[in-house]
Design a protein around this motif. Structure first.
Motif, short mmCIF file in Angstrom:
data_model
loop_
_atom_site.label_atom_id
_atom_site.label_comp_id
_atom_site.label_asym_id
_atom_site.label_seq_id
_atom_site.Cartn_x
_atom_site.Cartn_y
_atom_site.Cartn_z
N GLU A 27 -5.93 0.14 -10.76
CA GLU A 27 -6.94 -0.67 -10.07
C GLU A 27 -7.26 -0.07 -8.70
N GLU A 28 -6.21 0.37 -8.02
CA GLU A 28 -6.37 0.95 -6.69
C GLU A 28 -7.24 2.21 -6.76
N ARG A 29 -6.97 3.05 -7.76
CA ARG A 29 -7.74 4.28 -7.94
C ARG A 29 -9.22 3.96 -8.15
N ASP A 30 -9.49 2.95 -8.98
CA ASP A 30 -10.89 2.59 -9.23
C ASP A 30 -11.55 2.01 -7.99
N ARG A 31 -10.77 1.32 -7.16
CA ARG A 31 -11.33 0.77 -5.92
C ARG A 31 -11.80 1.91 -5.02
N TRP A 32 -11.00 2.97 -4.93
CA TRP A 32 -11.39 4.10 -4.09
C TRP A 32 -12.69 4.73 -4.56
N ASP A 33 -12.81 4.86 -5.88
CA ASP A 33 -14.02 5.47 -6.42
C ASP A 33 -15.27 4.68 -6.05
N THR A 34 -15.10 3.40 -5.89
CA THR A 34 -16.27 2.55 -5.66
C THR A 34 -16.25 2.03 -4.24
N SER A 35 -15.61 2.80 -3.35
CA SER A 35 -15.48 2.35 -1.96
C SER A 35 -16.83 2.35 -1.26
N ALA A 72 0.84 -1.21 0.00
CA ALA A 72 0.00 0.00 0.00
C ALA A 72 0.87 1.26 0.00
N ASP A 73 1.99 1.21 0.76
CA ASP A 73 2.92 2.35 0.78
C ASP A 73 3.47 2.62 -0.62
N ILE A 74 3.82 1.51 -1.31
CA ILE A 74 4.39 1.66 -2.66
C ILE A 74 3.37 2.28 -3.60
N HIS A 98 10.45 -6.75 -5.94
CA HIS A 98 9.89 -7.90 -5.25
C HIS A 98 8.36 -7.80 -5.20
N TYR A 99 7.85 -6.56 -5.06
CA TYR A 99 6.40 -6.36 -4.99
C TYR A 99 5.78 -6.16 -6.37
N PHE A 100 6.49 -5.42 -7.22
CA PHE A 100 6.00 -5.16 -8.58
C PHE A 100 7.15 -5.40 -9.55
N PRO A 101 7.08 -6.50 -10.29
CA PRO A 101 8.24 -6.91 -11.09
C PRO A 101 8.56 -5.97 -12.26
N THR A 102 7.58 -5.16 -12.71
CA THR A 102 7.85 -4.21 -13.80
C THR A 102 7.14 -2.90 -13.51
N LYS A 103 7.53 -1.86 -14.24
CA LYS A 103 6.89 -0.56 -14.12
C LYS A 103 5.43 -0.67 -14.55
N GLU A 104 5.18 -1.48 -15.58
CA GLU A 104 3.80 -1.64 -16.04
C GLU A 104 2.91 -2.32 -15.00
N ALA A 105 3.47 -3.31 -14.31
CA ALA A 105 2.72 -4.00 -13.27
C ALA A 105 2.32 -3.01 -12.17
N LEU A 106 3.24 -2.11 -11.86
CA LEU A 106 2.95 -1.09 -10.86
C LEU A 106 1.84 -0.15 -11.36
N LEU A 107 1.92 0.22 -12.63
CA LEU A 107 0.90 1.10 -13.20
C LEU A 107 -0.49 0.46 -13.13
N ALA A 157 3.08 5.97 -2.94
CA ALA A 157 4.25 6.68 -3.47
C ALA A 157 4.17 6.77 -5.00
N ALA A 158 3.74 5.70 -5.63
CA ALA A 158 3.63 5.70 -7.10
C ALA A 158 2.61 6.73 -7.57
N LEU A 159 1.47 6.80 -6.85
CA LEU A 159 0.45 7.80 -7.19
C LEU A 159 1.04 9.21 -7.14
N GLU A 160 1.82 9.46 -6.08
CA GLU A 160 2.42 10.80 -5.94
C GLU A 160 3.40 11.10 -7.07
N VAL A 161 4.26 10.13 -7.34
CA VAL A 161 5.29 10.37 -8.36
C VAL A 161 4.64 10.57 -9.74
N ILE A 162 3.58 9.79 -10.04
CA ILE A 162 2.91 9.94 -11.34
C ILE A 162 2.21 11.30 -11.40
N ALA A 163 1.60 11.72 -10.29
CA ALA A 163 0.97 13.04 -10.28
C ALA A 163 2.00 14.13 -10.57
N GLU A 164 3.21 13.96 -10.02
CA GLU A 164 4.22 15.00 -10.17
C GLU A 164 4.88 15.00 -11.55
#
Lengths: 196, 196
Positions: free
Chosen positions: B61-69, B11-13, B47-56, B16-23
């Motif tokens: 998915e995380e963003r969409d989960r929040w919208d439908t929380s 969740a921390d990662i 170890h958590y996300f093997p590629t940049k695309e996997a992280l994206l 952080a990814a959301l912030e970096v992409i926003a910036e």
């Protein structure tokens, strides 16, 4: 003659830059890739545009010149000309792609196009309000003032472009924009609106 | 216990990814900068996300989960919940910035988020049409069918976000969205619409 050739080369560079930005965004674009596309060395390109930012500013200015071509500036816009602009845009996906990619990037931090877009939107909303006031006076039949309708008109144009670029077969951009103009006008069902 | 810590780290990662992409946008973001922000080595992050695309993909998915929380999925949307979503978005510029930057980039060539957004918009337009049909039946009072109103509703939400991110003081996003809902409803001037 030398001057003419130099201006021609400048136009070639701007066209190449538009293409590269459409394909990779501004952050992904390099001066080298623009130079290569136009058959120049990077050093040769720097003669025309000394920095990547200078090239971006020229691209943005060039794009706005096209929108207001034919001697019309924004002060001369009318609602039916906006409809034509959307139809025209639907025939030039490359330009719309460049604009939409840059608009998207502009909201990231310290992006060189941010000030341009912030200022541009203030101007566009103000021009839109003027267009609506000329057409409707102080209040649209739908009940909105020109100042409150203007950001919606602008938002619909931008938002439809993203949906259309992502899936041109699914989104009829000019027809959707005309639907919105009917909503703004508040004139209820019309013959052209009876289909689904 | 180990599992809980690992999910927390994940969740921390994502945060952080959301912030970096926003910036910086996705193209400008590096795995190294995300790792650094969360206090991991790049190897540790992989170890958590093997590629940049996997992280994206996880970010989207995380963003969409929040919208439908709160247990609501898109099938359960109602018009008044959309209004709340826009009000909620106006309180979280970072998330809106990430979304808008990614949407802008997604129209560039071969962008890894392009398929996600194309599919997402088809779903969103279909859900919006469903919401409108539940509220109005086969035709809105303004004369549009739910299928023709849906892309406009979606476009207004996206387009207002850009104007608001660029100049939050100039654009009252929730008020503008409510104005649009009144236009869609076609109910003419209302007391709340009498101000400018």
């Amino acid at each position: 003659m030398v001057r003419a050739r130099s201006e021609e080369r400048r136009a070639d560079i701007l066209r190449a830059a538009l293409e590269v930005i459409a394909e990779r965004g501004y952050r992904g674009a390099t001066l080298g890739s623009v130079a290569e596309r136009v058959g120049l060395t990077q050093q040769g390109l720097l003669h025309y545009f000394p920095t990547k930012e200078a090239l971006l500013v020229a691209v943005l200015e060039e794009r706005d010149r096209w929108d207001t071509s034919g001697g019309r500036d924004r002060a001369g816009w009318r609602l039916d000309l906006l409809e034509s602009l959307v139809e025209y845009n639907a025939m030039r996906p490359g330009i719309v792609q460049t604009f939409s990619a840059l608009l998207g990037e502009s909201v990231t931090d310290e992006h060189p196009a941010r000030a341009f877009f912030t200022e541009r939107y203030a101007q566009v909303r103000s021009s839109m309000a003027q267009v609506l006031r000329l057409e409707y006076g102080e209040r649209l039949p739908s009940g909105l003032t020109p100042e409150r309708a203007a950001p919606l008109l602008t938002a619909v144009m931008d938002g439809l472009q993203y949906q259309w670029l992502l899936d041109p077969a699914a989104v009829d951009m000019p027809a959707a924009f005309r639907d919105f103009l009917h909503l703004l006008h508040g004139d209820g069902p019309r013959p052209g609106m009876m289909g689904s």
